[in-house]
Scaffold this motif. Sequence first.
Motif, short mmCIF file in Angstrom:
data_model
loop_
_atom_site.label_atom_id
_atom_site.label_comp_id
_atom_site.label_asym_id
_atom_site.label_seq_id
_atom_site.Cartn_x
_atom_site.Cartn_y
_atom_site.Cartn_z
N GLN A 31 87.72 32.41 29.92
CA GLN A 31 86.61 31.34 30.33
C GLN A 31 85.77 32.24 31.22
N LYS A 32 86.53 32.98 32.07
CA LYS A 32 85.74 33.87 32.99
C LYS A 32 85.14 35.13 32.56
N LEU A 33 85.65 35.50 31.30
CA LEU A 33 85.15 36.51 30.79
C LEU A 33 83.71 36.32 29.86
N SER A 34 83.76 35.16 29.47
CA SER A 34 82.65 34.70 28.77
C SER A 34 81.35 34.46 29.83
N GLN A 35 81.75 33.87 31.02
CA GLN A 35 80.91 33.62 31.91
C GLN A 35 80.20 34.91 32.37
N GLN A 36 81.12 36.04 32.76
CA GLN A 36 80.31 37.25 33.21
C GLN A 36 79.47 38.03 32.03
N ILE A 37 79.90 37.80 30.83
CA ILE A 37 79.04 38.26 29.72
C ILE A 37 77.79 37.43 29.79
N ILE A 38 77.85 36.29 29.80
CA ILE A 38 76.50 35.44 29.86
C ILE A 38 75.85 35.73 30.95
N ALA A 39 76.50 35.78 32.21
CA ALA A 39 75.38 36.27 33.36
C ALA A 39 74.96 37.61 33.40
N CYS A 40 75.54 38.54 32.73
CA CYS A 40 75.18 40.00 32.48
C CYS A 40 74.04 40.05 31.57
N ILE A 41 73.93 39.20 30.70
CA ILE A 41 72.75 38.90 29.61
C ILE A 41 71.62 38.45 30.27
N LEU A 42 71.65 37.38 31.35
CA LEU A 42 70.64 36.85 31.99
C LEU A 42 70.15 37.47 33.08
N ASN A 43 70.96 38.28 33.67
CA ASN A 43 70.29 38.98 35.03
C ASN A 43 69.67 40.34 34.62
N ASP A 44 68.77 40.66 35.53
CA ASP A 44 68.02 41.92 35.32
C ASP A 44 69.05 42.93 36.01
N ASN A 45 69.55 43.79 35.22
CA ASN A 45 70.46 44.79 35.82
C ASN A 45 69.99 46.23 35.77
N SER A 46 68.63 46.33 35.98
CA SER A 46 68.18 47.74 35.92
C SER A 46 68.26 48.42 37.13
N LYS A 47 68.66 47.90 38.16
CA LYS A 47 68.96 48.72 39.17
C LYS A 47 70.45 49.50 39.14
N ASN A 48 71.02 48.98 38.10
CA ASN A 48 72.51 49.74 37.83
C ASN A 48 72.23 51.02 37.40
N ARG A 49 70.99 51.39 36.75
CA ARG A 49 70.94 52.85 36.13
C ARG A 49 71.13 53.88 37.34
N ILE A 50 70.64 53.53 38.69
CA ILE A 50 70.73 54.33 39.79
C ILE A 50 72.11 54.45 40.21
N LEU A 51 72.67 53.29 40.15
CA LEU A 51 74.27 53.16 40.71
C LEU A 51 75.22 53.78 39.81
N TYR A 52 74.91 53.73 38.43
CA TYR A 52 75.90 54.38 37.51
C TYR A 52 75.63 55.91 37.36
N ASP A 53 74.31 56.34 37.68
CA ASP A 53 74.03 57.73 37.51
C ASP A 53 74.85 58.30 38.87
N ILE A 54 74.79 57.89 39.90
CA ILE A 54 75.42 58.38 41.20
C ILE A 54 76.98 58.58 40.79
N GLU A 55 77.53 57.34 40.00
CA GLU A 55 79.01 57.47 39.88
C GLU A 55 79.33 58.42 39.03
N LEU A 56 78.56 58.56 37.88
CA LEU A 56 78.85 59.69 36.83
C LEU A 56 78.61 61.01 37.16
N ASP A 57 77.48 61.34 38.13
CA ASP A 57 77.61 62.46 38.64
C ASP A 57 78.74 63.08 39.53
#
Length: 367
Positions: free
Chosen positions: A323-349
């Motif tokens: 149930q929680k996995l499906s809820q998080q997938i749905i939330a991820c689709i519905l939300n604007d996650n463009s800000k994550n690009r900066i966060l992910y790049d910092i982590e990967l670097d």
Amino acid sequence: MSNKRNILILLPNDSLGGAEQFLKMLGDYLGSDSNICVYVVFFKKRSTGSWDTSGHKLFYGDTDKERYGVFQVIRQLFKLRKVNFDYIFTSHVHTNSLIGLMRRIGFVKSTYFIGRESTSIFFRYGGVKLIFFKIQYKLGYSAMDLLICQSSLMRKQLLDGLPWLKDKTKIEVIGNPINLDAIIKPTNTLEFKEIADFNYIVSAGRLIEEKGFDILIESFVEVKKIFPTYKLLILGEGKLRSELESKIRELSLINDVLLIGFVKNVFPYFKKAKVCVVSSRIEGFPNVLLQMMSQNNNIVSTLCAGGIAEIKGIYTVDINNVQKLSQQIIACILNDNSKNRILYDIELDSRSVVSYFSKIENYLNGV
């Protein structure tokens, strides 16, 4: 580096699971220096050919059974006994133990021996199998100069199970690296073009129980109610294919969940997906998560390993929770996650191979 240096890597086979990808990444990075020669010894015979273009010195067994390859590996190490290796790298309990034992008796010579834990065995195994693992730890781990754990949780679980180990070798936490320069560019291959014209969620890994694909498939039932045109793609092959196919039929998802099989270049699938999902029950640390982060801003992951909760921008969920996995997938689709690009790049670097090897050298030199 002015003098010729030698590196030894010992592997069960030439497949590219998480531990194998790590060792290949490290070997390719070190081998890019013309003054370094990388020797790679496999228990089993050549299968995937994934190391063929590496330029390293490759030594394969001639058997399909890993246990039969042990004696062949020992024989190969005997042939290399005159080579004084600057570094030896391993990342499986049995390879860690074998090299440790060979080093203790003077069968293998090296300046440094660095082992890595590939999974949390005290959480994953029990009974006779766990006893067998404990024997292997006793045989070879005291010969290590450095034992790397992928997360603080893994280190804690290891020392809770083997408290004596902290007095035998240096045990440090270094998060898994990623070589962004070596990522295969997400070009539209013919294989990919065939499935590129619809919205989909993607996951990837061997079709085994630990990867939790059964949970992901069940969670997709609820996702389909909100996004009826979406499909679920699972990249990878494994022994549970028939069981997963049965589950897909039982849930009437035969046209909606696609078991793609082995894919050589996963990155175009990750890049175009509406959401990338890690559904595992347990991991040392999922390298595929870092690969997904390099391509996509929309990532959902179970808390299958230590360190995932600390990565900013990941939608996380407890393991085995449909149930929680499906809820998080749905939330991820519905939300604007463009800000994550900066966060992910910092982590990967922060997880570059250069940084990773620098940390190894610092620990070895007591810095």
